[in-house]
Design an enzyme around this catalytic site. Structure first.
Site, PDB file in Angstrom:
ATOM      1  N   ASP A  72       1.077  -1.318  -0.097  1.00  0.00           N
ATOM      2  CA  ASP A  72       0.022   0.072  -0.059  1.00  0.00           C
ATOM      3  C   ASP A  72       0.911   1.341   0.032  1.00  0.00           C
ATOM      4  O   ASP A  72       2.097   1.312   0.534  1.00  0.00           O
ATOM      5  CB  ASP A  72      -0.828   0.023   1.140  1.00  0.00           C
ATOM      6  CG  ASP A  72      -1.945  -1.156   1.051  1.00  0.00           C
ATOM      7  OD1 ASP A  72      -2.431  -1.446   0.157  1.00  0.00           O
ATOM      8  OD2 ASP A  72      -2.336  -1.280   2.204  1.00  0.00           O
ATOM      9  N   TYR A  73       0.236   2.435  -0.556  1.00  0.00           N
ATOM     10  CA  TYR A  73       0.877   3.500  -0.776  1.00  0.00           C
ATOM     11  C   TYR A  73       1.514   4.033   0.633  1.00  0.00           C
ATOM     12  O   TYR A  73       2.372   4.783   0.846  1.00  0.00           O
ATOM     13  CB  TYR A  73      -0.347   4.678  -1.033  1.00  0.00           C
ATOM     14  CG  TYR A  73       0.305   6.079  -1.229  1.00  0.00           C
ATOM     15  CD1 TYR A  73       1.209   6.646  -2.316  1.00  0.00           C
ATOM     16  CD2 TYR A  73      -0.353   6.871  -0.520  1.00  0.00           C
ATOM     17  CE1 TYR A  73       1.499   7.828  -2.195  1.00  0.00           C
ATOM     18  CE2 TYR A  73       0.063   8.393  -0.622  1.00  0.00           C
ATOM     19  CZ  TYR A  73       0.741   8.871  -1.581  1.00  0.00           C
ATOM     20  OH  TYR A  73       1.134  10.172  -1.563  1.00  0.00           O
TER      21      TYR A  73
END
Length: 197
Positions: free
Chosen positions: A42-43
Site C-alpha cells: 500500500d501507498y
C-alpha cells in the site's frame, strides 16, 4: 534465469511506475521497464516490494494459492496483550471472510529508519510493536486485522516475502538478485549488494 528486484519502498510511494495524480512512484527510484511488481504494498506502507522480469515467477510470488509467508513489523495504538496476539494468530473474521491462521508475537520497538512524516505521537495513548506473518494478500489485510482486535495500525513495514528479506537495504534503495528457476518455478535466490540512487 530470472531476475528479481528487492526494493525498500518508502512511505507514500505507489507500487507502480506511473500516476496521474502526481504522487511518487517506483519510477522516482529505479528504471526497470521490463520488471513488474510481484504483489502489492500500500501507498502508506513501507518495506520490501519485489519486482521481477519473469511472469511465471511473478505468479509464484504474488498468487495467493502459493501461500508465500509475508512478514511485517507493525506499530499499533494501544498496549497489546496475550489475548490480542492469540486472536491475530487464529482465523480472524473480517468483512470479506475468515483469514488463514497467522503468526504473531509482540516485539520491542525495532531499530528502523525514521519515517517522513513521522508517526504522530500521543502522550496519553501508548503504542506497541508486533511481528505479524500472513499467507494471504487481501487488500489492507494487516491493518484490518489489527483494527479487528482493537489496535489500529500506526506504521507498517514489510520485512520479508517468502525467502526474500529486506536485510540492510535502505529506504529508496534496491538490490537485484538472480533467481534460478526450474520448470515448476522452484525459486532459489542469489544475493547481490544493494544499489543506491
Amino acid at each position: 534465469m530470472a531476475k528479481i528486484i528487492l526494493f525498500n519502498k518508502p512511505f507514500r510511494v505507489l507500487s507502480q511506475f506511473s500516476d496521474t495524480e502526481g504522487r511518487r512512484t517506483l519510477a522516482d527510484f529505479l528504471s526497470a521497464p521490463e520488471f513488474r511488481a510481484a504483489g502489492r504494498l500500500d501507498y502508506d506502507s513501507e518495506g520490501l516490494l519485489l519486482l521481477t522480469d519473469n511472469g511465471q515467477l511473478q505468479q509464484q510470488i504474488a498468487n495467493p494459492r502459493h501461500k508465500q509467508w509475508k512478514t511485517y513489523l507493525v506499530q499499533v495504538e494501544g498496549e497489546l496483550d496475550d489475548l490480542s496476539i492469540a486472536a491475530l494468530c487464529a482465523p480472524l473474521k473480517l468483512k470479506d471472510g475468515l483469514t488463514l491462521p497467522a503468526r504473531a508475537r509482540q516485539i520491542e520497538p525495532p531499530a528502523l529508519w525514521p519515517r517522513h512524516p513521522p508517526v504522530r505521537e500521543r502522550k496519553s495513548v501508548p503504542d506497541s510493536w508486533l511481528e505479524l506473518s500472513i499467507r494471504e494478500g487481501r487488500n489492507r489485510q494487516v491493518r484490518r486485522m489489527t483494527a479487528a482486535v482493537g489496535f489500529p495500525t500506526l506504521r507498517l513495514v514489510r520485512q520479508s516475502v517468502g525467502d526474500w528479506g529486506l536485510g540492510d537495504i535502505a529506504p529508496g534503495e534496491y538490490r537485484i538478485d538472480d533467481v534460478h528457476t526450474t520448470a515448476t518455478t522452484n525459486m532459489r535466490p542469489t544475493r547481490r549488494r544493494p544499489r543506491r540512487n
